[in-house]
Design a protein around this motif. Sequence first.
Motif, PDB file in Angstrom:
ATOM      1  N   ARG A 286      59.463 -11.005   5.879  1.00 41.97           N
ATOM      2  CA  ARG A 286      59.702 -11.049   7.275  1.00 41.97           C
ATOM      3  C   ARG A 286      58.899 -11.733   8.258  1.00 41.97           C
ATOM      4  O   ARG A 286      57.670 -11.572   8.067  1.00 41.97           O
ATOM      5  CB  ARG A 286      59.886  -9.481   7.605  1.00 41.97           C
ATOM      6  CG  ARG A 286      60.290  -8.960   8.878  1.00 41.97           C
ATOM      7  CD  ARG A 286      60.413  -7.553   9.025  1.00 41.97           C
ATOM      8  NE  ARG A 286      61.493  -7.223   8.079  1.00 41.97           N
ATOM      9  CZ  ARG A 286      61.576  -5.944   7.459  1.00 41.97           C
ATOM     10  NH1 ARG A 286      60.304  -5.137   7.434  1.00 41.97           N
ATOM     11  NH2 ARG A 286      62.427  -5.741   6.543  1.00 41.97           N
ATOM     12  N   VAL A 287      59.505 -12.223   9.164  1.00 41.78           N
ATOM     13  CA  VAL A 287      58.653 -12.993  10.306  1.00 41.78           C
ATOM     14  C   VAL A 287      58.677 -11.890  11.537  1.00 41.78           C
ATOM     15  O   VAL A 287      59.571 -11.536  11.957  1.00 41.78           O
ATOM     16  CB  VAL A 287      59.175 -14.262  10.810  1.00 41.78           C
ATOM     17  CG1 VAL A 287      58.497 -14.826  11.734  1.00 41.78           C
ATOM     18  CG2 VAL A 287      59.288 -15.160   9.516  1.00 41.78           C
ATOM     19  N   VAL A 288      57.387 -11.588  11.727  1.00 46.70           N
ATOM     20  CA  VAL A 288      57.318 -10.544  12.921  1.00 46.70           C
ATOM     21  C   VAL A 288      56.416 -11.109  14.207  1.00 46.70           C
ATOM     22  O   VAL A 288      55.254 -11.777  13.787  1.00 46.70           O
ATOM     23  CB  VAL A 288      56.473  -9.515  12.383  1.00 46.70           C
ATOM     24  CG1 VAL A 288      56.261  -8.482  13.361  1.00 46.70           C
ATOM     25  CG2 VAL A 288      57.405  -8.840  11.189  1.00 46.70           C
ATOM     26  N   ASP A 289      56.915 -11.047  15.179  1.00 47.61           N
ATOM     27  CA  ASP A 289      56.064 -11.506  16.365  1.00 47.61           C
ATOM     28  C   ASP A 289      55.920 -10.278  17.135  1.00 47.61           C
ATOM     29  O   ASP A 289      57.017  -9.615  17.695  1.00 47.61           O
ATOM     30  CB  ASP A 289      57.003 -12.436  17.397  1.00 47.61           C
ATOM     31  CG  ASP A 289      56.345 -13.024  18.211  1.00 47.61           C
ATOM     32  OD1 ASP A 289      55.205 -12.496  18.695  1.00 47.61           O
ATOM     33  OD2 ASP A 289      56.913 -13.753  19.129  1.00 47.61           O
ATOM     34  N   GLU A 290      54.437  -9.779  17.228  1.00 43.85           N
ATOM     35  CA  GLU A 290      54.133  -8.720  17.732  1.00 43.85           C
ATOM     36  C   GLU A 290      54.340  -8.605  19.297  1.00 43.85           C
ATOM     37  O   GLU A 290      54.672  -7.483  19.767  1.00 43.85           O
ATOM     38  CB  GLU A 290      52.749  -8.273  17.592  1.00 43.85           C
ATOM     39  CG  GLU A 290      52.317  -8.222  16.208  1.00 43.85           C
ATOM     40  CD  GLU A 290      50.857  -7.796  15.990  1.00 43.85           C
ATOM     41  OE1 GLU A 290      50.092  -7.373  16.520  1.00 43.85           O
ATOM     42  OE2 GLU A 290      50.372  -8.574  15.148  1.00 43.85           O
ATOM     43  N   ARG A 291      54.489  -9.487  19.820  1.00 53.81           N
ATOM     44  CA  ARG A 291      54.836  -9.599  21.367  1.00 53.81           C
ATOM     45  C   ARG A 291      56.099  -9.390  21.703  1.00 53.81           C
ATOM     46  O   ARG A 291      56.310  -8.805  22.507  1.00 53.81           O
ATOM     47  CB  ARG A 291      54.384 -11.060  22.004  1.00 53.81           C
ATOM     48  CG  ARG A 291      52.974 -11.365  21.957  1.00 53.81           C
ATOM     49  CD  ARG A 291      52.670 -12.870  22.377  1.00 53.81           C
ATOM     50  NE  ARG A 291      53.359 -13.789  21.361  1.00 53.81           N
ATOM     51  CZ  ARG A 291      53.828 -14.877  21.640  1.00 53.81           C
ATOM     52  NH1 ARG A 291      53.339 -15.613  23.152  1.00 53.81           N
ATOM     53  NH2 ARG A 291      54.244 -15.787  20.940  1.00 53.81           N
ATOM     54  N   LEU A 292      57.088  -9.691  20.916  1.00 52.57           N
ATOM     55  CA  LEU A 292      58.470  -9.436  21.045  1.00 52.57           C
ATOM     56  C   LEU A 292      59.070  -8.024  20.428  1.00 52.57           C
ATOM     57  O   LEU A 292      59.691  -7.378  21.024  1.00 52.57           O
ATOM     58  CB  LEU A 292      59.363 -10.534  20.271  1.00 52.57           C
ATOM     59  CG  LEU A 292      59.200 -11.755  21.014  1.00 52.57           C
ATOM     60  CD1 LEU A 292      60.041 -12.928  20.224  1.00 52.57           C
ATOM     61  CD2 LEU A 292      59.443 -11.794  22.464  1.00 52.57           C
ATOM     62  N   ASP A 293      58.286  -7.664  19.393  1.00 53.49           N
ATOM     63  CA  ASP A 293      58.703  -6.127  18.741  1.00 53.49           C
ATOM     64  C   ASP A 293      57.148  -5.389  18.844  1.00 53.49           C
ATOM     65  O   ASP A 293      56.531  -5.519  17.716  1.00 53.49           O
ATOM     66  CB  ASP A 293      59.021  -6.609  17.206  1.00 53.49           C
ATOM     67  CG  ASP A 293      59.597  -5.248  16.802  1.00 53.49           C
ATOM     68  OD1 ASP A 293      59.602  -4.209  17.358  1.00 53.49           O
ATOM     69  OD2 ASP A 293      59.881  -5.277  15.586  1.00 53.49           O
ATOM     70  N   PRO A 294      57.270  -4.498  19.584  1.00 53.56           N
ATOM     71  CA  PRO A 294      56.113  -3.844  19.946  1.00 53.56           C
ATOM     72  C   PRO A 294      55.899  -2.478  18.643  1.00 53.56           C
ATOM     73  O   PRO A 294      54.944  -1.867  18.393  1.00 53.56           O
ATOM     74  CB  PRO A 294      56.249  -3.030  21.264  1.00 53.56           C
ATOM     75  CG  PRO A 294      57.574  -2.980  21.492  1.00 53.56           C
ATOM     76  CD  PRO A 294      58.148  -4.405  20.899  1.00 53.56           C
ATOM     77  N   TYR A 295      56.973  -2.461  17.915  1.00 53.78           N
ATOM     78  CA  TYR A 295      57.079  -1.624  16.854  1.00 53.78           C
ATOM     79  C   TYR A 295      56.855  -2.312  15.614  1.00 53.78           C
ATOM     80  O   TYR A 295      57.099  -1.853  14.337  1.00 53.78           O
ATOM     81  CB  TYR A 295      58.264  -0.908  16.606  1.00 53.78           C
ATOM     82  CG  TYR A 295      58.256  -0.054  17.853  1.00 53.78           C
ATOM     83  CD1 TYR A 295      57.559   1.076  18.100  1.00 53.78           C
ATOM     84  CD2 TYR A 295      59.498  -0.443  18.959  1.00 53.78           C
ATOM     85  CE1 TYR A 295      57.729   1.917  19.262  1.00 53.78           C
ATOM     86  CE2 TYR A 295      59.442   0.397  19.998  1.00 53.78           C
ATOM     87  CZ  TYR A 295      58.629   1.544  20.329  1.00 53.78           C
ATOM     88  OH  TYR A 295      58.899   2.365  21.397  1.00 53.78           O
TER      89      TYR A 295
END
Length: 196
Positions: free
Chosen positions: A128-137
């Motif tokens: 999974r690619v996760v961008d912490e800025r776009l997804d706070p969870y």
Amino acid sequence: MSKPTATPSQLTPQFCFNTRVVRDFLRLSRASIDDTISTNLNALLTPSTTSPFDPASTSIRNPSLPSSLTKAPIPHETSKAFISSVLFPSWQSRSSVIAYCTAVATSPDPEDPDLIEREVQNKKDADRVVDERLDPYSARFFPREARTEQLAALLRNENAVESIIRSRTWGIVTDRCEGVGGKWQDALDKWREGEK
């Protein structure tokens, strides 16, 4: 009150993995000896009915000691007996628990109840690619730590706290006791050699 902290009779991996119990043991041991070191030392100035020092003589504290006594040096033999029968055994007890639990934390944990679930989840989350800025969870997708890693982190913190508390306590002891000086590590090592 001033009795050395006893090492728990059953040191098991389950004891260590119950981090609340480990923290409570260390906290209560520190509270009974180190946090009250000035009171314990003041109690040594109260005349004892027995000679040499008897740890039971400090079980009743006298908070109304004259201020001249709270600054009076504690005789060498009395302080030596207190250090070797109360202070160092408590420190050794905490050191034993920390050393045992550190060994548990650095050993493989075949009984980890979350091992299989964590491995499966970590494999899914790795893709999974996760961008912490776009997804706070997004933290829910980060790999979970094994309980040995959590225990190791707790013990690193407790070791640091232990070092600070021992330095503070030893500073008070060296200020108040005649013939006591040097580093606490050296004094504790010398006491340990004498106990063998």
